[in-house]
Design a protein around this motif. Structure first.
Motif, short mmCIF file in Angstrom:
data_model
loop_
_atom_site.label_atom_id
_atom_site.label_comp_id
_atom_site.label_asym_id
_atom_site.label_seq_id
_atom_site.Cartn_x
_atom_site.Cartn_y
_atom_site.Cartn_z
N LEU A 197 0.79 -1.23 0.00
CA LEU A 197 0.00 0.00 0.00
C LEU A 197 0.83 1.29 0.00
CD1 LEU A 197 -3.12 -0.71 2.23
CD2 LEU A 197 -3.09 -0.09 -0.19
N PRO A 198 1.89 1.39 0.81
CA PRO A 198 2.67 2.62 0.78
C PRO A 198 3.24 2.95 -0.60
CG PRO A 198 3.23 1.32 2.71
CD PRO A 198 2.36 0.46 1.85
N TYR A 199 3.55 1.90 -1.37
CA TYR A 199 4.09 2.11 -2.71
C TYR A 199 3.03 2.67 -3.66
CZ TYR A 199 8.14 -0.65 -1.27
OH TYR A 199 9.26 -1.10 -0.61
N LEU A 200 1.78 2.34 -3.39
CA LEU A 200 0.70 2.77 -4.27
C LEU A 200 0.30 4.23 -4.08
CD1 LEU A 200 -1.62 -0.38 -4.13
CD2 LEU A 200 -0.06 0.30 -5.96
N GLU A 201 0.95 4.88 -3.12
CA GLU A 201 0.65 6.30 -2.90
C GLU A 201 1.05 7.15 -4.10
OE1 GLU A 201 2.56 7.32 0.74
OE2 GLU A 201 1.16 6.17 1.99
N GLY A 202 1.87 6.59 -4.98
CA GLY A 202 2.28 7.31 -6.18
C GLY A 202 1.19 7.37 -7.24
N LEU A 203 0.09 6.65 -7.02
CA LEU A 203 -1.02 6.66 -7.97
C LEU A 203 -2.02 7.75 -7.60
CD1 LEU A 203 -1.78 2.82 -8.19
CD2 LEU A 203 -0.38 4.18 -9.77
N ASN A 204 -2.77 8.23 -8.59
CA ASN A 204 -3.84 9.16 -8.25
C ASN A 204 -5.03 8.35 -7.73
OD1 ASN A 204 -5.57 8.31 -10.45
ND2 ASN A 204 -4.40 9.62 -11.84
N SER A 205 -6.05 9.02 -7.23
CA SER A 205 -7.16 8.33 -6.56
C SER A 205 -7.91 7.38 -7.49
CB SER A 205 -8.13 9.35 -5.96
OG SER A 205 -8.64 10.22 -6.96
N THR A 206 -8.07 7.79 -8.74
CA THR A 206 -8.78 6.94 -9.72
C THR A 206 -7.99 5.66 -10.00
OG1 THR A 206 -9.74 8.89 -10.77
CG2 THR A 206 -9.79 6.84 -12.03
N GLN A 207 -6.68 5.82 -10.21
CA GLN A 207 -5.83 4.66 -10.48
C GLN A 207 -5.79 3.72 -9.28
OE1 GLN A 207 -2.27 6.87 -11.36
NE2 GLN A 207 -2.52 6.69 -13.58
N LEU A 208 -5.67 4.27 -8.09
CA LEU A 208 -5.62 3.47 -6.88
C LEU A 208 -6.92 2.68 -6.69
CD1 LEU A 208 -4.25 2.59 -4.26
CD2 LEU A 208 -5.14 4.66 -3.17
N ARG A 209 -8.04 3.35 -6.95
CA ARG A 209 -9.34 2.69 -6.82
C ARG A 209 -9.46 1.53 -7.80
NH1 ARG A 209 -14.75 3.35 -8.58
NH2 ARG A 209 -16.26 2.85 -6.94
N LEU A 210 -8.97 1.75 -9.03
CA LEU A 210 -9.02 0.71 -10.06
C LEU A 210 -8.21 -0.51 -9.64
CD1 LEU A 210 -10.18 0.30 -12.94
CD2 LEU A 210 -8.02 1.16 -13.83
N VAL A 211 -7.01 -0.26 -9.15
CA VAL A 211 -6.13 -1.36 -8.73
C VAL A 211 -6.73 -2.13 -7.56
CG1 VAL A 211 -3.89 -1.94 -7.69
CG2 VAL A 211 -4.00 -0.31 -9.60
N THR A 212 -7.25 -1.41 -6.56
CA THR A 212 -7.79 -2.09 -5.39
C THR A 212 -9.07 -2.86 -5.70
OG1 THR A 212 -8.85 0.00 -4.72
CG2 THR A 212 -6.74 -0.54 -3.70
N ILE A 213 -9.90 -2.33 -6.59
CA ILE A 213 -11.12 -3.04 -6.99
C ILE A 213 -10.77 -4.37 -7.66
CG2 ILE A 213 -13.05 -3.04 -8.64
CD1 ILE A 213 -13.42 -0.06 -8.00
N TYR A 214 -9.86 -4.31 -8.63
CA TYR A 214 -9.46 -5.53 -9.34
C TYR A 214 -8.73 -6.50 -8.41
CZ TYR A 214 -10.89 -4.27 -14.08
OH TYR A 214 -11.62 -3.98 -15.20
N ALA A 215 -7.91 -5.96 -7.52
CA ALA A 215 -7.18 -6.82 -6.59
C ALA A 215 -8.15 -7.59 -5.70
CB ALA A 215 -6.23 -5.98 -5.73
N ASN A 216 -9.17 -6.91 -5.23
CA ASN A 216 -10.16 -7.58 -4.39
C ASN A 216 -10.95 -8.63 -5.17
OD1 ASN A 216 -10.08 -6.54 -1.64
ND2 ASN A 216 -10.55 -4.56 -2.55
N ARG A 217 -11.33 -8.29 -6.39
CA ARG A 217 -12.09 -9.23 -7.22
C ARG A 217 -11.28 -10.49 -7.52
NH1 ARG A 217 -14.79 -5.41 -11.92
NH2 ARG A 217 -16.34 -4.35 -10.63
N ILE A 218 -10.03 -10.28 -7.95
CA ILE A 218 -9.19 -11.41 -8.35
C ILE A 218 -8.79 -12.24 -7.14
CG2 ILE A 218 -6.97 -12.06 -9.38
CD1 ILE A 218 -7.33 -9.62 -11.26
#
Length: 202
Positions: free
Chosen positions: A168-189
């Motif tokens: 998670l600390p590494y993902l702080e480099g993403l904007n909010s939209t990108q972070l949301r996209l990654v976390t949504i897919y991560a949870n689904r997969i």
């Protein structure tokens, strides 16, 4: 073909060099045959290929851009074998520098290669490698190509699933939209694979 290769083991380097030259032949059927031979060499002469794995990967990555689908597909198949069976760190040494390319097709291929390699590393090994390629992945996330952005998402998702909240600390480099996209897919997969979603704090 396997017996042929075993019988000419002592001439391996010369044969490999000759086969690489044939990959530039103007006849696509000849290029396809050359790749079929490289597949056999990769499968059955691992000890010999190991010494030249970086060169083999560079050649295969180049051929994945071949204009003839059969040839590019065969090259990707061979590349997948290398990524799954050879030293992942040596493979990374080829892939990571190429993540800075502006060539869309090469970028998609290299990110896909990185995703395959991520799964071969332990959590500790992956954590140590993350700083070497994450900036390039974040840059690629802003690429105008939807294909590039899509491959970035799935690569980041695989890393996230492997590392969990430590990523998670590494993902702080993403904007909010990108972070949301990654976390949504991560949870689904993660849910689909193990039945357990990743609960990320945002």
């Amino acid at each position: 073909m396997k017996h042929l290769i075993l019988g000419i083991f002592q001439y391996f380097n010369q044969i490999l060099t000759a086969v690489f030259e044939v990959l530039d032949d103007s006849d696509s059927s000849i290029r396809e045959l050359a790749l079929a031979l490289i597949v056999e060499m990769v499968k059955h002469q691992k000890d010999s290929i190991e010494d030249s794995v970086e060169i083999v990967m560079e050649k295969l990555l180049h051929v994945t851009k071949d204009s003839v689908p059969k040839v590019s597909s065969e090259s990707e198949h061979c590349l997948t074998i290398v990524l799954s069976q050879y030293d992942p760190f040596r493979c990374l040494s080829v892939i990571v520098p190429l993540l800075d390319t502006e060539d869309e097709r090469t970028l998609v291929t290299c990110i896909n290669c990185l995703t395959k390699l991520v799964g071969r590393l332990s959590q500790e090994q992956l954590m140590a490698q993350v700083p070497s390629f994450l900036p390039a992945l974040f840059d690629a996330f802003g690429n105008q190509s939807a294909d590039v952005r899509k491959t970035v998402v799935f690569c980041l998702v695989d890393i996230y699933i492997m590392l969990g909240k430590a990523f998670l600390p590494y993902l702080e480099g993403l904007n909010s939209t990108q972070l949301r996209l990654v976390t949504i897919y991560a949870n689904r997969i993660s849910q689909a694979r193990s039945g357990t979603p990743i609960h990320a704090t945002q």
